[in-house]
Write a protein that holds these residues in place. Structure first.
Motif, PDB file in Angstrom:
ATOM      1  N   ILE A 168       0.044  18.696  -1.428  1.00 50.54           N
ATOM      2  CA  ILE A 168      -0.939  17.729  -0.734  1.00 50.54           C
ATOM      3  C   ILE A 168      -0.291  16.646   0.060  1.00 50.54           C
ATOM      4  O   ILE A 168      -0.987  16.456   1.185  1.00 50.54           O
ATOM      5  CB  ILE A 168      -2.012  17.022  -1.829  1.00 50.54           C
ATOM      6  N   ALA A 169       0.798  16.184  -0.038  1.00 48.43           N
ATOM      7  CA  ALA A 169       1.479  15.314   0.636  1.00 48.43           C
ATOM      8  C   ALA A 169       1.774  15.952   2.172  1.00 48.43           C
ATOM      9  O   ALA A 169       1.996  16.981   2.342  1.00 48.43           O
ATOM     10  CB  ALA A 169       2.671  14.706  -0.059  1.00 48.43           C
ATOM     11  N   LYS A 170       1.589  15.148   3.268  1.00 50.53           N
ATOM     12  CA  LYS A 170       1.608  15.498   4.446  1.00 50.53           C
ATOM     13  C   LYS A 170       3.372  15.464   5.162  1.00 50.53           C
ATOM     14  O   LYS A 170       3.684  16.343   5.719  1.00 50.53           O
ATOM     15  CB  LYS A 170       0.799  15.112   5.457  1.00 50.53           C
ATOM     16  N   GLU A 171       3.725  14.291   5.124  1.00 50.85           N
ATOM     17  CA  GLU A 171       5.057  13.929   5.603  1.00 50.85           C
ATOM     18  C   GLU A 171       6.023  13.605   4.525  1.00 50.85           C
ATOM     19  O   GLU A 171       5.517  12.553   3.922  1.00 50.85           O
ATOM     20  CB  GLU A 171       5.165  12.842   6.744  1.00 50.85           C
TER      21      GLU A 171
ATOM     22  N   GLU B 134      -8.041  16.514   6.508  1.00 47.10           N
ATOM     23  CA  GLU B 134      -6.918  16.622   5.804  1.00 47.10           C
ATOM     24  C   GLU B 134      -6.673  14.754   5.401  1.00 47.10           C
ATOM     25  O   GLU B 134      -6.861  14.030   6.442  1.00 47.10           O
ATOM     26  CB  GLU B 134      -5.729  16.729   6.959  1.00 47.10           C
ATOM     27  N   PHE B 135      -6.622  14.731   4.171  1.00 48.08           N
ATOM     28  CA  PHE B 135      -6.244  13.124   4.026  1.00 48.08           C
ATOM     29  C   PHE B 135      -5.016  13.086   4.520  1.00 48.08           C
ATOM     30  O   PHE B 135      -3.663  13.581   4.105  1.00 48.08           O
ATOM     31  CB  PHE B 135      -6.298  13.139   2.488  1.00 48.08           C
TER      32      PHE B 135
ATOM     33  N   LEU C 222      -3.695   9.349   0.347  1.00 51.91           N
ATOM     34  CA  LEU C 222      -3.345   9.875  -0.768  1.00 51.91           C
ATOM     35  C   LEU C 222      -2.623   9.120  -1.760  1.00 51.91           C
ATOM     36  O   LEU C 222      -1.272   9.150  -2.143  1.00 51.91           O
ATOM     37  CB  LEU C 222      -2.352  11.225  -0.554  1.00 51.91           C
ATOM     38  N   LYS C 223      -3.605   8.328  -2.448  1.00 50.17           N
ATOM     39  CA  LYS C 223      -3.095   7.722  -3.728  1.00 50.17           C
ATOM     40  C   LYS C 223      -4.278   7.263  -4.390  1.00 50.17           C
ATOM     41  O   LYS C 223      -5.549   7.666  -4.420  1.00 50.17           O
ATOM     42  CB  LYS C 223      -2.741   5.976  -2.909  1.00 50.17           C
ATOM     43  N   ARG C 224      -3.915   6.964  -5.750  1.00 55.52           N
ATOM     44  CA  ARG C 224      -4.765   7.072  -6.888  1.00 55.52           C
ATOM     45  C   ARG C 224      -6.224   6.352  -6.543  1.00 55.52           C
ATOM     46  O   ARG C 224      -7.201   6.687  -7.054  1.00 55.52           O
ATOM     47  CB  ARG C 224      -4.104   6.188  -8.020  1.00 55.52           C
TER      48      ARG C 224
ATOM     49  N   ASP D  66      -1.447  10.772   4.525  1.00 57.56           N
ATOM     50  CA  ASP D  66      -0.500  10.183   3.347  1.00 57.56           C
ATOM     51  C   ASP D  66      -0.974   8.878   3.052  1.00 57.56           C
ATOM     52  O   ASP D  66      -0.761   8.523   1.823  1.00 57.56           O
ATOM     53  CB  ASP D  66       1.045  10.287   3.841  1.00 57.56           C
ATOM     54  N   ALA D  67      -1.549   8.040   3.951  1.00 59.21           N
ATOM     55  CA  ALA D  67      -1.974   6.487   3.361  1.00 59.21           C
ATOM     56  C   ALA D  67      -3.157   6.753   2.365  1.00 59.21           C
ATOM     57  O   ALA D  67      -3.273   5.683   1.863  1.00 59.21           O
ATOM     58  CB  ALA D  67      -2.087   5.867   4.743  1.00 59.21           C
TER      59      ALA D  67
ATOM     60  N   PRO E 266       0.857  -1.104   0.030  1.00 50.81           N
ATOM     61  CA  PRO E 266       0.072   0.156   0.233  1.00 50.81           C
ATOM     62  C   PRO E 266       0.926   1.380   0.005  1.00 50.81           C
ATOM     63  O   PRO E 266       0.458   2.320  -0.574  1.00 50.81           O
ATOM     64  CB  PRO E 266      -0.894  -0.256   1.339  1.00 50.81           C
ATOM     65  N   ARG E 267       2.107   1.126   0.678  1.00 54.57           N
ATOM     66  CA  ARG E 267       3.016   2.569   0.656  1.00 54.57           C
ATOM     67  C   ARG E 267       3.272   2.956  -0.542  1.00 54.57           C
ATOM     68  O   ARG E 267       3.426   4.035  -0.918  1.00 54.57           O
ATOM     69  CB  ARG E 267       3.977   2.332   1.863  1.00 54.57           C
TER      70      ARG E 267
ATOM     71  N   SER F 292       1.872   2.796  -3.461  1.00 58.98           N
ATOM     72  CA  SER F 292       1.027   3.726  -4.259  1.00 58.98           C
ATOM     73  C   SER F 292       0.749   5.055  -3.755  1.00 58.98           C
ATOM     74  O   SER F 292      -0.168   5.940  -4.544  1.00 58.98           O
ATOM     75  CB  SER F 292      -0.132   2.998  -4.492  1.00 58.98           C
ATOM     76  N   THR F 293       1.195   5.537  -2.607  1.00 59.28           N
ATOM     77  CA  THR F 293       0.859   6.663  -2.147  1.00 59.28           C
ATOM     78  C   THR F 293       1.839   8.103  -2.837  1.00 59.28           C
ATOM     79  O   THR F 293       2.857   7.487  -3.310  1.00 59.28           O
ATOM     80  CB  THR F 293       1.278   7.138  -0.762  1.00 59.28           C
ATOM     81  N   MET F 294       1.187   8.886  -2.677  1.00 61.27           N
ATOM     82  CA  MET F 294       1.926  10.253  -3.237  1.00 61.27           C
ATOM     83  C   MET F 294       3.353  10.519  -2.687  1.00 61.27           C
ATOM     84  O   MET F 294       4.308  11.005  -3.144  1.00 61.27           O
ATOM     85  CB  MET F 294       1.063  11.580  -3.253  1.00 61.27           C
ATOM     86  N   ALA F 295       3.487  10.105  -1.327  1.00 62.86           N
ATOM     87  CA  ALA F 295       4.621  10.576  -0.540  1.00 62.86           C
ATOM     88  C   ALA F 295       5.610   9.593  -1.046  1.00 62.86           C
ATOM     89  O   ALA F 295       6.777   9.897  -1.129  1.00 62.86           O
ATOM     90  CB  ALA F 295       4.513  10.016   0.990  1.00 62.86           C
TER      91      ALA F 295
END
Lengths: 399, 81
Positions: free
Chosen positions: A395-398, B52-53, B58-60, B55-56, A320-321, A323-326
């Motif tokens: 948009i990414a947080k960390e 606030e979304f 924030l994905k397609r 990071d987990a 899962p990690r 596919s994240t934007m981070a």
């Protein structure tokens, strides 16, 4: 699995990795290195390196044992890119790009056709090239213009204008991104496998670049007709995020680190030789070498942490990690940082060696290293990646 | 909730088709939403729903359909409550 069986499996995996790396190191030293100057000068394909890698079955290293492959770890393949990079950047790049294609299939294996295909890659040591860039997309791999057109009898065909196809003329098979159908949106992409007999490559232009000359990457018009079963079932955006992009950035950065490490080793050899000539006297270049070590260490740290983060994220079920934007930001940054730092180290090494580093025919020559690593910032242009990252940072947080 | 999501998609999703023609389960990326546009959509959703979304999320896959977006927002609103 029992604890003993676990231990035996781990020992077997470690042995396979060790044997694979010993073979690659030997090829790097005895084959890739001695031919590197010639490959570079003539901008010719490093055929000796690829023959030797095939003979050691290195092209199927990443394919699981049960499909006839080497069952070698991704970590060992990354190390192999580093080792080849130390001796011949072009050999390393061809090897790395092939492994990127294999990883993209192995990590998303979901059809009997592709299982059988991987068995063939292992049995015949087939070399796979990629056609991901396209004229008119502004360097955005996430969009395609070329599309699959359905034909009679369930086949599909496409025509794609590729600005570069690395070692296309020497590959057995190609992996190409195209839109799923003629009416699909630019981002609705699939990956398709084609065999050389299903493809015609019409070269566009010549290949006389500054560096990475042995990759033989002229532009091409690619035309192909193939059975629909050769479309990878997993959508390209998923393959791209979870495998193709991070694997590319990790393997590329490993080979760039390899090139930079050899440049550093040459600079160190130069300083040692100078120190031996005049024992007891200060060697001004020694201080510059110390500065250079700092630069090399930064590069090494970024490459190493990128690999570790990818391996740990790949172990989670469903990944899962990744596919994240981070994660996109993380592995994009690896590419940007490594591609900027590697030529910096090479230029520093040339500064240490002076004129004997600048000349092309000394044991301390750095010219090829510098030219090869200067390709790094434009293999997927860094400015293009910065644009993507700039958007993700909103948009990414960390990070 | 889905009406508000549809409104935000029509303003920020930059789809190739009218959002009204899409079902709640339709794939927004196949309807032409780019990765770049999806970030604008995420920012607008955070603003409109005051969430606030993480990071987990924030994905397609979380933003691939109106239904998936609604589910994500409900999850966040439940967590906040």
């Amino acid at each position: 699995m029992s604890a003993t069986a676990h231990a035996e499996a781990a020992a077997g995996a470690a042995e396979r990795d060790a044997a694979f790396l010993a073979a690659v190191r030997r090829i790097a030293d005895e084959v890739a290195g001695p031919n590197a100057g010639d490959v570079d000068r003539d901008a010719r394909f490093p055929a000796e390196s690829l023959d030797a890698l095939r003979a050691e079955r290195a092209l199927s290293a990443l394919i699981p044992l049960e499909l006839g492959g080497g069952g070698v770890s991704f970590r060992a393949v990354a190390t192999a890119c580093f080792e080849l990079g130390r001796r011949c950047g072009a050999s390393a790049m061809v090897f790395a790009m092939h492994q990127i294609q294999v990883a993209s299939i192995v990590r998303h294996l979901d059809s009997p056709y592709f299982e059988a295909y991987l068995r063939e890659v292992a049995a015949d040591q087939r070399l796979i090239a990629s056609v991901t860039s396209e004229v008119g997309t502004g360097g955005d791999m996430g969009r395609s213009i070329a599309a699959l057109a359905p034909g009679e009898d369930g086949s599909v065909s496409f025509e794609k204008q590729a600005p570069t196809v690395s070692y296309g003329a020497y590959a057995d098979d190609l992996l190409t991104t195209v839109r799923r159908a003629p009416d699909a949106e630019p981002g609705d992409q699939v990956l398709v496998l084609t065999r050389s007999e299903q493809v015609t490559l019409e070269p566009k232009g010549t290949w006389d670049p500054l560096g990475m000359r042995g990759t033989c990457s002229p532009g091409c018009v690619v035309r192909a007709t193939l059975p629909a079963e050769q479309i990878l079932p997993t959508p390209f955006p998923t393959i791209s995020a979870e495998s193709m992009v991070p694997v590319s950035h990790i393997l590329w950065s490993h080979l760039w680190l390899g090139i930079a490490t050899d440049a550093f080793d040459r600079a160190r050899a130069f300083v040692r030789a100078a120190a031996k000539q005049k024992p007891g006297q200060p060697v001004p270049a020694a201080t510059r070498l110390s500065h250079l070590l700092s630069d090399l260490t930064l590069l090494r740290a970024e490459v190493s942490s990128g690999l570790e983060e990818f391996l740990s994220a790949s172990e989670e079920p469903g990944r899962p990690r990744l596919s994240t934007m981070a994660a996109a930001l993380r592995f994009n940054n690896l590419k940007i940082a490594a591609s900027e730092q590697a030529p910096r180290v090479c230029q520093g090494a040339m500064g240490v060696c002076g004129i004997v580093g600048y000349k092309n025919d000394t044991p301390f020559s750095i010219g090829r290293h510098l030219r090869d690593t200067m390709s790094a910032c434009l293999m997927v242009a860094n400015e293009r990646i910065h644009e993507t990252n700039a958007n993700l940072l909103l948009i990414a947080k960390e990070v | 909730m889905t009406d508000e999501i549809r409104q935000i998609i029509s303003e920020h999703g930059r789809l190739a088709v009218d959002v009204a023609s899409l079902s709640d389960d339709a794939d927004l990326y196949q309807a032409g939403m780019t990765s770049h546009a999806s970030v604008g959509l995420m920012l607008a959703l955070e603003d409109a729903f005051e969430v606030e979304f993480p990071d987990a999320m924030l994905k397609r896959s979380v933003f691939e359909s109106i239904a998936a977006i609604a589910e994500a927002l409900e999850t966040l609103q439940k967590q906040a409550a």
